[in-house]
Design a protein around this motif. Structure first.
Motif, short mmCIF file in Angstrom:
data_model
loop_
_atom_site.label_atom_id
_atom_site.label_comp_id
_atom_site.label_asym_id
_atom_site.label_seq_id
_atom_site.Cartn_x
_atom_site.Cartn_y
_atom_site.Cartn_z
N ASP A 63 79.47 -39.11 -66.46
CA ASP A 63 80.58 -38.34 -67.03
C ASP A 63 80.03 -37.05 -67.60
O ASP A 63 79.53 -37.01 -68.73
N GLY A 64 80.09 -36.01 -66.80
CA GLY A 64 79.52 -34.73 -67.16
C GLY A 64 79.30 -33.90 -65.91
O GLY A 64 79.55 -34.35 -64.79
N HIS A 65 78.85 -32.68 -66.11
CA HIS A 65 78.56 -31.77 -65.00
C HIS A 65 77.05 -31.61 -64.90
O HIS A 65 76.39 -31.27 -65.89
N ALA A 87 78.48 -31.86 -54.29
CA ALA A 87 78.01 -31.13 -53.11
C ALA A 87 76.50 -31.13 -53.13
O ALA A 87 75.87 -31.10 -54.19
N THR A 88 75.89 -31.18 -51.95
CA THR A 88 74.44 -31.23 -51.84
C THR A 88 73.92 -30.17 -50.88
O THR A 88 74.67 -29.57 -50.11
N ASP A 89 72.61 -29.99 -50.94
CA ASP A 89 71.91 -29.08 -50.03
C ASP A 89 72.51 -27.69 -50.06
O ASP A 89 72.70 -27.04 -49.01
N ARG A 96 79.92 -30.66 -48.85
CA ARG A 96 80.72 -31.24 -49.93
C ARG A 96 81.00 -32.69 -49.59
O ARG A 96 81.48 -33.00 -48.50
N LEU A 97 80.69 -33.57 -50.52
CA LEU A 97 80.81 -34.99 -50.27
C LEU A 97 82.26 -35.45 -50.36
O LEU A 97 83.04 -34.94 -51.17
N ASP A 114 75.26 -30.24 -56.97
CA ASP A 114 76.22 -29.92 -58.01
C ASP A 114 77.25 -31.05 -58.05
O ASP A 114 78.01 -31.24 -57.10
N PHE A 115 77.27 -31.84 -59.16
CA PHE A 115 78.16 -32.99 -59.28
C PHE A 115 78.93 -32.92 -60.60
O PHE A 115 78.40 -32.45 -61.62
#
Length: 317
Positions: A63-65, A87-89, A96-97, A114-115
Motif C-alpha cells: 500500500d504505497g507508491h 509497469a516494468t522495464d 504495463r501489467l 513503477d507500482f
C-alpha cells in the motif's frame, strides 16, 4: 540428487516501516534507487514466500507508491498483478501489467519499475534448474532469453493458470511427498517454457552417442530409483555420462528424452499399484501423487495413451 525433505520452506514479513520494506525488496530483487511514497492509504507491506531451492511461490502486498530498478540474476521470475497498477522495464520495452496476465522479468540487466497500491504473485525459478529442464525438453544449453513483452491470452493463458493452480496445491500442502514436489517444480518449469517465447543463448551441440552399456545402466538406475526425486544429472553421474550424452543417447535409441523415459517407468509403477489396490481403500489420485504426478488431467491422458484404458478402469478391474 535433489533434496526435498520435509515441507516446503515458508517465510513472511509484514509491517509499516518504509525502511524495512526498502531493505527487504532491495535484498530480494537487487533493487536500486528505490523510492517509496505514501498514497491515500496508510503505508503497509507484506511479503510471503514458500518453496525450495528450485522454485518459490511469492506474494507481495504494497500500500504505497514505489519506483526504482531491479536486476534479476541467477533466476527467472514471472509475475502477475491481482490488484493495483504497475509497469516494468520502463527503460527498455515498457510494459504495463494487466491483472491476472503473467509477464516475465527482464534478466541480467537493470529494469525500471513503477507500482502503486498493488498485489502481486510471483514465481522464482532457480536459473540452473530452469536451464536444465529446458535442456531436457528442448535440447538446448545455457542461459535463456525470454520475450518480456509477451502476454499469454485465451487457451494459452487458461493452460498456464491451470498449471499454476495444480503446482501451488502441491507446494502449499505440507503432506506432499518429495517426489510429488519435485515433479510439480518440473511441471511449472515446463509450463513456463511452453507459455513464454524464448531463445537459448547457446545453440544445441550434436555429439556422438555413447555405447549401449551405459544407456542400459541409465535405465537400470531409473528403475531402481524411480520412487525418489532424481534428476537427469543424478542419472548421468551414476552412469559416468555427461548430461548431454545422456540426452543424445535416449533421443537416438528411444526417440524421447531421458526424463520422459523416467516418467514412463513411473507410469508403469502406477499401473502395477492400481492393479493390486483395493478400489474401496485406494484412489487413483493417491497413487498417482505418490509417483510424482501432480496434474491428474495430464496424468490420466498420459496413462490412457500408454495403456489404452483409464486409470480408474485399471483400479476397478
Amino acid at each position: 540428487m535433489s533434496e526435498h525433505t520435509g515441507p516446503a520452506e515458508r517465510s513472511e514479513v509484514a509491517g509499516r516501516d518504509v525502511d524495512e520494506a526498502r531493505d527487504l525488496f532491495t535484498g530480494a530483487y537487487n533493487a536500486g534507487e528505490m523510492v517509496i511514497e505514501p498514497t491515500e492509504s496508510e503505508f503497509t507491506f507484506r511479503y510471503t514466500a514458500i518453496g525450495d531451492d528450485e522454485l518459490t511461490l511469492r506474494g507481495t502486498q504494497f500500500d504505497g507508491h514505489v519506483t526504482g530498478t531491479v536486476l534479476t540474476q541467477g533466476e527467472y521470475i514471472v509475475s502477475w498483478l491481482t490488484g493495483g497498477s504497475g509497469a516494468t522495464d520502463l527503460g527498455g520495452d515498457p510494459v504495463r501489467l494487466v491483472h491476472g496476465q503473467p509477464a516475465m522479468f527482464a534478466n541480467n540487466r537493470l529494469a525500471e519499475f513503477d507500482f502503486t497500491d498493488y498485489r502481486q504473485n510471483l514465481m522464482h525459478f532457480d536459473g540452473t534448474f530452469l536451464e536444465r529442464v529446458a535442456g531436457e525438453v528442448e535440447g538446448t544449453s545455457g542461459p535463456i532469453l525470454f520475450d518480456t513483452t509477451a502476454r499469454p491470452t485465451g487457451e494459452q493463458l487458461r493452460r498456464w493458470a491451470a498449471s499454476v493452480t495444480s503446482v501451488a496445491r502441491v507446494i502449499y500442502d505440507d503432506t506432499s511427498p518429495a517426489l510429488l514436489r519435485a515433479e510439480a517444480n518440473r511441471a511449472a518449469a515446463v509450463a513456463l517454457l511452453e507459455t513464454f517465447p524464448h531463445t537459448a543463448l547457446h545453440a544445441p551441440v550434436e555429439i556422438g552417442v555413447p555405447n549401449g552399456g551405459k544407456t542400459r545402466a541409465a535405465v537400470e538406475f531409473m528403475i531402481a530409483n524411480a520412487h525418489l526425486p532424481i534428476r537427469t544429472e543424478d542419472v548421468a553421474e551414476a552412469t559416468g555420462m555427461s548430461q548431454r550424452s545422456l540426452q543424445s543417447a535416449f533421443r537416438k535409441e528411444h526417440d524421447i528424452t531421458a526424463i520422459d523415459y523416467l516418467r514412463r517407468v513411473r507410469l508403469d509403477r502406477v499401473q502395477e499399484e492400481l492393479r493390486k489396490a483395493d478400489p474401496g481403500l485406494a484412489t487413483v489420485a493417491e497413487i498417482a501423487n505418490r509417483w510424482g504426478f501432480a496434474h491428474l488431467g495430464r496424468f490420466s491422458a498420459s496413462y490412457t495413451n500408454r495403456f489404452g484404458e483409464y486409470p480408474s478402469t485399471t483400479l476397478g478391474s
